[in-house]
Design an enzyme around this catalytic site. Sequence first.
Site, PDB file in Angstrom:
ATOM      1  N   SER A 200      34.318  37.380  39.655  1.00 55.54           N
ATOM      2  CA  SER A 200      34.816  38.811  40.095  1.00 55.54           C
ATOM      3  C   SER A 200      35.761  38.538  40.908  1.00 55.54           C
ATOM      4  O   SER A 200      37.023  39.213  40.750  1.00 55.54           O
ATOM      5  CB  SER A 200      33.656  39.569  40.203  1.00 55.54           C
ATOM      6  OG  SER A 200      32.775  39.730  39.218  1.00 55.54           O
ATOM      7  N   HIS A 247      35.324  42.276  45.034  1.00 52.89           N
ATOM      8  CA  HIS A 247      36.249  42.705  44.223  1.00 52.89           C
ATOM      9  C   HIS A 247      37.310  43.164  45.155  1.00 52.89           C
ATOM     10  O   HIS A 247      38.609  42.774  44.891  1.00 52.89           O
ATOM     11  CB  HIS A 247      35.646  44.043  43.476  1.00 52.89           C
ATOM     12  CG  HIS A 247      34.605  43.536  42.686  1.00 52.89           C
ATOM     13  ND1 HIS A 247      34.144  44.741  41.495  1.00 52.89           N
ATOM     14  CD2 HIS A 247      34.189  42.512  42.098  1.00 52.89           C
ATOM     15  CE1 HIS A 247      33.339  44.188  40.744  1.00 52.89           C
ATOM     16  NE2 HIS A 247      33.228  42.637  40.880  1.00 52.89           N
TER      17      HIS A 247
END
Length: 298
Positions: A200, A247
């Site tokens: 991610s 993220h």
Amino acid sequence: MTTPEFTSNRDNFCYRHPDRQSFVLCQRCMRTICPECQTQAAVGVICPECMKAERGSRTPAQKRAQRQWGGRSRARGSLTAVQSGRPMMTYAIIAVTAFVGLLQLIPGFDVTGLLLFHVGYLFPDLSGLPFQPWRLITAVLVHSGIWHIGLNMLALWMIGRSLEPMLGRWRFLALYVLGGLGGSVAVGIISPGTATVGASGAVFALFGALLVIGLHLGANMTGLFVLLGINLVIGFVPGFNIAWQAHVGGAAVGALVGLIVLRTRKRSQRTWQILLLIALAALLLAAVFIVPPILVGA
């Protein structure tokens, strides 16, 4: 040696130079062209007339991109010259990640435990764990399940097809690796007790870089803003068990890499580009080796 039949067939001669025999056809119009008239394309070659027609059909955004990125040759890694090429680095990353995903399915073979990241692996004196700093990067190769790896690789495939031709393969790989590193560093600093897996951070780095480059080129980035915002918000929703820290860290690093590439895209600035990317990696490593012990001690 050629046969009389070959020599008498005018289709076997370059249509622009009738005295030159050739065995090569333009992939667009299928006319014979000699080496002097050939321009390498993604598949095969094209003739000067088809190349002119292709340039005339470019969108305003593509023309603007060519002007802003200097119109350099393919060998120099320009934006416009490689945009028709295949994103081979994207495919390679997906293939390696999928292979590791298959290894995770083997009973008794704890690939996840071997490659996941936890900040304790950087500080054996404090955690009692072995010193294994490579986990900062290897965590991008392992995932928590089929949906996890599937969504990450789908996002990589969708963005990589556009972004890799812009950057070039090695810059794209550097972006992906630095993004993964940035995601792990953010987790280690913000949530040092958390173990993390997944690509991610690296994928969000692609989002960040594409956003910066797109804004620079004057493209409409509303859709990307919305997509990036939704994915960031989901990370904060209870029950999803998503490392939002990765993220945020990946997106921030990706934006920085995009800015570095934009500011050093000339061939004469190539050394500066490499040095700045190395400096960014060094800054991330310094942060993850210095900050967590201070937070734990506090």
